[in-house]
Scaffold this active site. Structure first.
Site, short mmCIF file in Angstrom:
data_model
loop_
_atom_site.label_atom_id
_atom_site.label_comp_id
_atom_site.label_asym_id
_atom_site.label_seq_id
_atom_site.Cartn_x
_atom_site.Cartn_y
_atom_site.Cartn_z
N HIS A 186 0.52 -1.22 0.21
CA HIS A 186 -0.03 -0.01 -0.15
C HIS A 186 0.85 1.36 -0.17
O HIS A 186 1.12 1.53 0.74
CB HIS A 186 -0.82 -0.45 0.83
CG HIS A 186 -1.62 1.19 1.50
ND1 HIS A 186 -2.98 0.56 2.39
CD2 HIS A 186 -2.25 2.56 0.57
CE1 HIS A 186 -3.85 1.98 1.46
NE2 HIS A 186 -3.44 2.78 1.15
N HIS A 243 1.40 4.48 -2.48
CA HIS A 243 0.75 6.06 -3.62
C HIS A 243 2.50 6.31 -3.90
O HIS A 243 3.78 6.81 -3.31
CB HIS A 243 -0.20 6.55 -3.58
CG HIS A 243 -1.49 5.92 -2.44
ND1 HIS A 243 -2.39 5.87 -3.45
CD2 HIS A 243 -1.79 5.40 -1.81
CE1 HIS A 243 -3.19 5.23 -3.13
NE2 HIS A 243 -2.74 4.86 -1.94
N HIS A 245 -9.45 0.73 -1.46
CA HIS A 245 -9.75 1.37 -0.44
C HIS A 245 -10.78 1.49 -0.06
O HIS A 245 -11.90 1.77 -0.49
CB HIS A 245 -8.73 3.05 -0.15
CG HIS A 245 -7.81 2.93 -0.47
ND1 HIS A 245 -7.30 2.75 -2.19
CD2 HIS A 245 -6.76 3.81 -0.17
CE1 HIS A 245 -5.80 3.19 -1.50
NE2 HIS A 245 -5.41 3.77 -1.17
N GLU A 300 -11.31 3.57 5.87
CA GLU A 300 -10.02 4.03 6.59
C GLU A 300 -11.00 5.47 7.47
O GLU A 300 -11.56 5.64 8.24
CB GLU A 300 -9.65 4.99 5.37
CG GLU A 300 -8.40 5.44 5.97
CD GLU A 300 -7.10 6.62 5.03
OE1 GLU A 300 -6.96 7.13 5.23
OE2 GLU A 300 -8.15 6.45 3.73
N ASP A 323 2.22 3.85 2.98
CA ASP A 323 0.26 4.47 1.76
C ASP A 323 1.37 6.00 1.25
O ASP A 323 1.20 5.81 -0.35
CB ASP A 323 -0.66 5.14 3.25
CG ASP A 323 -1.60 5.77 2.56
OD1 ASP A 323 -1.41 5.81 1.56
OD2 ASP A 323 -2.46 6.38 3.35
N ASP A 324 1.31 6.94 2.26
CA ASP A 324 2.82 8.43 1.69
C ASP A 324 3.42 8.41 2.28
O ASP A 324 3.19 9.55 3.73
CB ASP A 324 1.20 9.43 1.07
CG ASP A 324 -0.58 8.87 0.66
OD1 ASP A 324 0.14 9.12 -0.52
OD2 ASP A 324 -1.00 8.19 1.35
#
Length: 317
Positions: free
Chosen positions: A14, A16, A194, A197, A275-276
């Site tokens: 996961h 990005h 997704h 969340e 994630d980011d």
């Protein structure tokens, strides 16, 4: 403990790519492409990385992505991430990219893809990191626009393993994209999404039953629905959880409240991801380490989480 966690072989499921754009590279690309930025320097930009929710982060994320213009830019972005993988013993990665973020700015689909795909290929040959690319639809846009993106992707179908669904969750349930996911599966793509969340457990049900996903991205709100938890455990549906992201975006007030280890002990196939990472203050090892410092994660739990990530790969070795 950090070094031990860092040395653990792991997969990242996961991530990005646009969210791995570190401020230093963002400024370098802005200069290369002669783009004026609203921040004076790297430190000012880093200070802007304080978010109260998902939408505040996304607003900055899309602004940052504007510096990505050429295939070389996308190559450099992806390569910088792969070097981090090498440092942290991430032996396999399945990153997302958001073509609509770029095509909506007038960047041709193939410009985006060519840079990313070339870096992933070099990553395997030069760094020994295997990968599978996931094309993600933006859920705040329409299903018709997702269909258009799928049309653009089909000539390059060998470059992807799956389609996904990301961006603003609230008010954009998975059911909104049922037809395009049906079509993607018909075209031979695996599916992930997704869900859970900021969105309710119902969104996770929809992702499983309507989008027929192989994995749930995030999924931390599944714990609010006992029947859903049992289904996820019985079917061993993996959850790609992102602890630092969850605290940074206020899904949990602090890491001590995170439920990932509770889920692990109940038999959920949870994994640890970043994630980011450029925006949330850490790559995979930092996420593992946060679980150790805040939740007292044991070495045995860390090994199980790392093994889960290897087991939950879409691309099998």
């Amino acid at each position: 403990m950090y070094d031990w966690l860092n040395a653990l072989p792991k997969a990242e499921l996961h991530l990005h790519l646009e969210g791995s754009l570190e401020p230093e590279l963002l400024f370098a690309l802005a200069e290369r492409n002669k783009i004026a930025l609203p921040w004076n320097d790297v430190e000012t930009l880093r200070k802007a990385y304080a978010f109260n929710n998902l939408q505040e982060f996304l607003d900055l994320y899309y602004k940052g992505a504007d510096v990505l213009r050429t295939s070389q830019d996308f190559y450099d972005l992806t390569w910088a991430y792969l070097l981090r993988c090498k440092e942290q013993n991430v032996i396999h990665t399945e990153p997302f990219f958001d073509p609509q973020t770029h095509t909506d700015r007038g960047i041709p689909f193939e410009v985006v893809l060519n840079g990313i795909a070339a870096a992933l290929k070099d990553g395997e040959q030069q760094l020994g990191i295997t990968s599978g690319l996931i094309l993600s639809f933006l859920r705040h846009l329409s299903e018709a626009e997702a269909e258009k993106t799928l049309d653009q992707a089909l000539p390059f179908r060998d470059a992807f393993v799956a389609v996904g669904l990301d961006s603003s969750e609230m008010g954009h349930p998975p059911s909104k994209f049922q037809r395009v996911f049906d079509r993607a599966r018909h075209e031979g793509f695996l599916t992930v999404a997704h869900a859970g969340e900021e969105g309710p457990p119902e969104y996770i049900w929809e992702a499983i039953d309507l989008l027929k996903i192989q994995r749930i991205d995030h999924g931390v709100r599944a714990i609010e629905d006992e029947r859903l938890m049992q289904r996820i455990i019985d079917e061993q549906i993996p959850l790609t959880v992102c602890p630092l992201s969850n605290t940074k975006l206020c899904v949990f007030d602090d890491m001590a409240q995170h439920n990932i280890l509770d889920m692990l002990e109940r038999g959920v196939k949870v994994t640890v991801n970043s994630d980011d990472p450029a925006y949330f203050g850490g790559y995979v090892t930092e996420n593992f380490h946060a679980l150790y410092t805040s939740l007292g994660m044991t070495q045995d739990q860390a090994k199980r989480l790392a093994q889960n990530s290897l087991d939950a790969r879409l691309v099998k070795p």
